[in-house]
Design a protein around this motif. Structure first.
Motif, mmCIF file in Angstrom:
data_model
loop_
_atom_site.group_PDB
_atom_site.id
_atom_site.type_symbol
_atom_site.label_atom_id
_atom_site.label_comp_id
_atom_site.label_asym_id
_atom_site.label_seq_id
_atom_site.Cartn_x
_atom_site.Cartn_y
_atom_site.Cartn_z
ATOM 1 N N ARG A 1 0.865 -1.178 0.000
ATOM 2 C CA ARG A 1 0.000 0.000 0.000
ATOM 3 C C ARG A 1 0.903 1.229 0.000
ATOM 4 N N VAL A 2 0.579 2.181 -0.882
ATOM 5 C CA VAL A 2 1.361 3.423 -0.972
ATOM 6 C C VAL A 2 0.400 4.601 -1.001
ATOM 7 N N LYS A 3 0.895 5.751 -0.574
ATOM 8 C CA LYS A 3 0.068 6.954 -0.602
ATOM 9 C C LYS A 3 -0.200 7.368 -2.041
ATOM 10 N N HIS A 4 -1.397 7.840 -2.259
ATOM 11 C CA HIS A 4 -1.787 8.367 -3.562
ATOM 12 C C HIS A 4 -0.942 9.617 -3.831
ATOM 13 N N PRO A 5 -0.435 9.809 -5.047
ATOM 14 C CA PRO A 5 0.456 10.945 -5.304
ATOM 15 C C PRO A 5 -0.203 12.320 -5.196
ATOM 16 N N THR A 6 -1.520 12.391 -5.429
ATOM 17 C CA THR A 6 -2.168 13.703 -5.401
ATOM 18 C C THR A 6 -3.197 13.850 -4.286
ATOM 19 N N ASP A 7 -3.663 12.753 -3.711
ATOM 20 C CA ASP A 7 -4.668 12.804 -2.652
ATOM 21 C C ASP A 7 -4.168 11.964 -1.489
ATOM 22 N N LYS A 8 -3.610 12.623 -0.500
ATOM 23 C CA LYS A 8 -2.967 11.921 0.621
ATOM 24 C C LYS A 8 -3.953 11.121 1.467
ATOM 25 N N ARG A 9 -5.266 11.343 1.280
ATOM 26 C CA ARG A 9 -6.263 10.565 2.024
ATOM 27 C C ARG A 9 -6.464 9.189 1.402
ATOM 28 N N ARG A 10 -6.064 9.031 0.167
ATOM 29 C CA ARG A 10 -6.275 7.772 -0.554
ATOM 30 C C ARG A 10 -5.011 6.929 -0.545
ATOM 31 N N VAL A 11 -5.219 5.640 -0.680
ATOM 32 C CA VAL A 11 -4.116 4.681 -0.705
ATOM 33 C C VAL A 11 -4.215 3.883 -1.996
ATOM 34 N N LEU A 12 -3.079 3.668 -2.619
ATOM 35 C CA LEU A 12 -3.008 2.837 -3.824
ATOM 36 C C LEU A 12 -2.413 1.481 -3.464
ATOM 37 N N VAL A 13 -2.836 0.478 -4.200
ATOM 38 C CA VAL A 13 -2.248 -0.851 -4.087
ATOM 39 C C VAL A 13 -1.368 -1.018 -5.310
ATOM 40 N N GLU A 14 -0.067 -1.278 -5.082
ATOM 41 C CA GLU A 14 0.845 -1.458 -6.210
ATOM 42 C C GLU A 14 1.571 -2.788 -6.092
ATOM 43 N N LEU A 15 1.975 -3.294 -7.237
ATOM 44 C CA LEU A 15 2.702 -4.559 -7.296
ATOM 45 C C LEU A 15 4.094 -4.426 -6.710
ATOM 46 N N ASN A 16 4.539 -5.492 -6.096
ATOM 47 C CA ASN A 16 5.947 -5.639 -5.743
ATOM 48 C C ASN A 16 6.559 -6.407 -6.916
ATOM 49 N N ARG A 17 7.111 -5.685 -7.865
ATOM 50 C CA ARG A 17 7.581 -6.288 -9.120
ATOM 51 C C ARG A 17 8.674 -7.328 -8.904
ATOM 52 N N GLU A 18 9.498 -7.147 -7.896
ATOM 53 C CA GLU A 18 10.550 -8.139 -7.638
ATOM 54 C C GLU A 18 9.932 -9.487 -7.256
ATOM 55 N N LYS A 19 8.857 -9.448 -6.489
ATOM 56 C CA LYS A 19 8.214 -10.679 -6.006
ATOM 57 C C LYS A 19 7.546 -11.449 -7.152
ATOM 58 N N ILE A 20 7.061 -10.736 -8.156
ATOM 59 C CA ILE A 20 6.329 -11.428 -9.221
ATOM 60 C C ILE A 20 7.127 -11.585 -10.515
ATOM 61 N N ALA A 21 8.394 -11.236 -10.491
ATOM 62 C CA ALA A 21 9.212 -11.318 -11.714
ATOM 63 C C ALA A 21 9.217 -12.735 -12.292
ATOM 64 N N HIS A 22 9.342 -13.751 -11.444
ATOM 65 C CA HIS A 22 9.367 -15.134 -11.944
ATOM 66 C C HIS A 22 8.007 -15.547 -12.510
ATOM 67 N N LEU A 23 6.938 -14.956 -11.987
ATOM 68 C CA LEU A 23 5.613 -15.224 -12.529
ATOM 69 C C LEU A 23 5.500 -14.671 -13.951
ATOM 70 N N PHE A 24 6.038 -13.474 -14.172
ATOM 71 C CA PHE A 24 6.022 -12.884 -15.509
ATOM 72 C C PHE A 24 6.853 -13.719 -16.477
ATOM 73 N N ALA A 25 7.961 -14.273 -16.005
ATOM 74 C CA ALA A 25 8.784 -15.118 -16.872
ATOM 75 C C ALA A 25 7.978 -16.318 -17.370
#
Length: 165
Positions: free
Chosen positions: A97-121
């Motif tokens: 979970r990360v803070k929204h870049p323009t609205d600090k009240r909102r939270v974004l869910v973003e991928l942990n790309r390192e964790k899913i790199a093998h899945l993409f492969a």
């Protein structure tokens, strides 16, 4: 399922060839749907995920970071279910979970790309296999399949929304 759906009742029989083609389409579509669900279940299980979690990661990969509300709208899940989904994925290290870049009240869910790199492969290898299988089809035929899948995807979304209503 306790009952087999009567798909023949949904088919207009004034054109027998078209009716038989539609019935074959229903049968092949059910087979394809089943194999797709089983494929994604197997992929998910390899990662210690359930299919809903795996498809949520797919949404995040395709659309970028999303709010929980966005995930609820795109998945059709209830907000409370999305909260549990995000908690599980974060606990397994797949998202953060990360803070929204323009609205600090909102939270974004973003991928942990390192964790899913093998899945993409894995999916890259699968995509090569699919591209090779498509060699027997012309570009025009593939364009028709794309158009068909777009229409069917929208119909599936509408059906899912009716079930969730």
């Amino acid at each position: 399922m306790s009952q087999v759906p009567n798909l023949e009742a949904a088919v207009p029989w004034d054109d027998k060839r078209r009716a038989e083609t539609l019935l074959r389409l229903f049968a092949v579509g059910r087979e394809n749907s089943g194999s797709t669900v089983m494929f994604h279940s197997a992929v998910a299980a390899k990662q210690g995920l359930n299919p809903t979690e795996e498809k949520a990661l797919d949404l995040l990969e395709r659309h970028g970071p999303l709010t929980a509300k966005d995930l609820a709208e795109r998945t059709g899940l209830a907000p409370a279910s999305v909260t549990g989904l995000v908690d599980r994925l974060a606990g397994k290290g797949f998202v953060r979970r990360v803070k929204h870049p323009t609205d600090k009240r909102r939270v974004l869910v973003e991928l942990n790309r390192e964790k899913i790199a093998h899945l993409f492969a894995f999916f890259e290898e699968w995509a090569r296999e699919i591209a090779a299988a498509c060699e027997e089809f012309s570009t025009d035929e593939l364009d028709t399949v794309i158009r068909f899948l777009q229409v069917m995807t929208e119909e599936q979304r509408k059906a899912a929304a009716r079930l969730g209503a």
